[in-house]
Design a protein around this motif. Structure first.
Motif, short mmCIF file in Angstrom:
data_model
loop_
_atom_site.label_atom_id
_atom_site.label_comp_id
_atom_site.label_asym_id
_atom_site.label_seq_id
_atom_site.Cartn_x
_atom_site.Cartn_y
_atom_site.Cartn_z
N ARG B 99 -3.07 5.66 3.13
CA ARG B 99 -4.54 5.19 3.46
C ARG B 99 -4.88 4.00 2.23
O ARG B 99 -4.85 3.03 2.51
N TRP B 178 -11.19 -2.89 7.43
CA TRP B 178 -12.27 -1.52 7.82
C TRP B 178 -12.21 -0.48 8.36
O TRP B 178 -12.69 0.24 8.78
N TRP B 179 -11.05 -1.10 9.57
CA TRP B 179 -10.78 -0.56 10.38
C TRP B 179 -10.12 1.35 9.41
O TRP B 179 -9.82 2.26 10.25
N TRP B 181 -9.76 1.52 6.74
CA TRP B 181 -11.49 2.43 5.41
C TRP B 181 -11.90 3.37 6.46
O TRP B 181 -12.41 4.47 5.88
N LYS B 182 -12.30 2.95 7.04
CA LYS B 182 -13.16 4.42 8.35
C LYS B 182 -12.10 5.31 8.85
O LYS B 182 -12.09 6.01 10.02
N GLY B 183 -11.30 5.14 9.08
CA GLY B 183 -10.32 5.87 9.31
C GLY B 183 -9.13 5.53 11.41
O GLY B 183 -8.54 6.63 11.46
N THR B 184 -9.75 4.30 11.39
CA THR B 184 -9.13 4.33 12.00
C THR B 184 -7.38 3.94 13.15
O THR B 184 -7.18 4.55 13.52
N THR B 186 -4.23 5.75 11.60
CA THR B 186 -4.01 7.19 11.26
C THR B 186 -2.01 6.94 11.14
O THR B 186 -1.41 5.97 11.56
#
Lengths: 97, 222
Positions: B99, B178-179, B181-184, B186
């Protein structure tokens, strides 16, 4: 996930070739080679685009269906340009230049 | 509850109408490529117009092309190719589920995209200063006055459309950042990064052709 994960080395190698080709195409442009200038410029651009498509865009490792769609885009573009030019380049009554 | 449905819900990121993540990735990649085919023909129209007019007015095109800044054009080509590298490395990081590395390379891609647009804007500014923008204030050597305007019209149309794609690509990268960052995003579900990468590389390829066709013709002649 069974995706094909390439070693980073491949990306760096392709990047090196792309940068090299860029400077090569600029250098060639300063020499008067007649019609070869255009052929070299477009040839190098096609080589660069092919490397990006095959390695950066993973088409070399994608399904054959994806590869067929990619080849299809080139094919339709060739029809667009070729058939248009058969018209424009054969209008003998027109004064070019 | 049927067994299959319950199993399905255990796979994060898998839409209900796909059997497996592999099938889903295959479908999204193919879908993106079909879209890119339409993009090839979208730009292809302009490349065709370019081919027709350049074959008609080679002298004017060479003279007008010579007025473009080859140094800035070359730098921008290198900047964009480098952004393609960072994009490819971002996809690589996403594939490995790294990530932090993914975020760094997405940021680097956006930064390089921004540099490209900045240099492009600087070039546009100079075209206005030098009166090379087609229209009433256009100035050029008399022999090529009319036909050089065709070159510059195509220059602004093609690089402008390309720049618009860069701006859209920048927006896509913001969403991807953003995705991620927020963990969407994987290890199992990274296809948004992959297909955003396809878009970014496509825009790079358009420039790979624009650069020699606009900047490099007639360098030796003038």
């Amino acid at each position: 996930m069974s995706a094909h994960i390439l070693p980073k080395r491949i990306y760096y190698t392709i990047y090196g070739i792309l940068i090299l080709c860029t400077f090569l195409t600029v250098q060639i442009a300063f020499f008067d080679l007649g019609p070869l200038n255009t052929i070299a410029a477009i040839g190098i651009a096609i080589l660069k685009a092919t490397l990006v498509i095959l390695y950066f865009m993973h088409v070399k490792y994608s399904s054959r269906l994806t590869a067929a769609v990619v080849a299809g885009s080139v094919f339709w573009l060739a029809i667009l340009v070729a058939l248009t030019m058969t018209d424009y380049l054969t209008r003998a009554w027109r004064t070019f230049g | 509850m049927p067994e299959a449905v319950r199993d399905h819900s255990h796979v994060p990121g898998l839409a209900h109408h796909f059997d497996t993540l592999d099938q889903q990735t295959e479908a999204t990649t193919l879908g993106m490529w079909v879209f890119l085919v339409t993009e090839v023909l979208f730009f292809g129209g302009l490349f065709t117009v370019y081919t027709v007019y350049r074959s008609w007015y080679p002298g004017a095109f060479a003279a007008a092309s010579h007025e473009l800044d080859i140094t800035l054009g070359t730098i921008n080509t290198a900047v964009l190719i480098t952004s393609s590298l960072t994009m490819a490395l971002a996809v690589h990081a996403a594939q490995l589920g790294e990530r932090r590395t993914l975020l760094i390379f997405l940021a680097a891609t956006m930064l390089l995209g921004g540099v490209f647009l900045g240099i492009k804007g600087f070039e546009y500014y100079h075209k206005f200063v030098e009166h090379h923008v087609p229209g009433s204030s256009f100035q050029f050597e008399q022999e090529y006055f009319r036909h050089a305007q065709i070159f510059f019209s195509l220059y602004f149309m093609m690089t402008g459309l390309h720049a618009l794609h860069m701006v859209i690509g920048f927006g896509i990268m913001l969403v991807m950042f953003w995705w991620a960052w927020k963990g969407t995003i994987t290890l199992e579900y990274y296809s948004p990064i992959e297909i955003s990468g396809l878009y970014w590389h496509f825009v790079d390829i358009v420039w790979i052709f624009l650069f020699p066709l606009l900047y490099l013709i007639g360098r030796h002649a003038h």
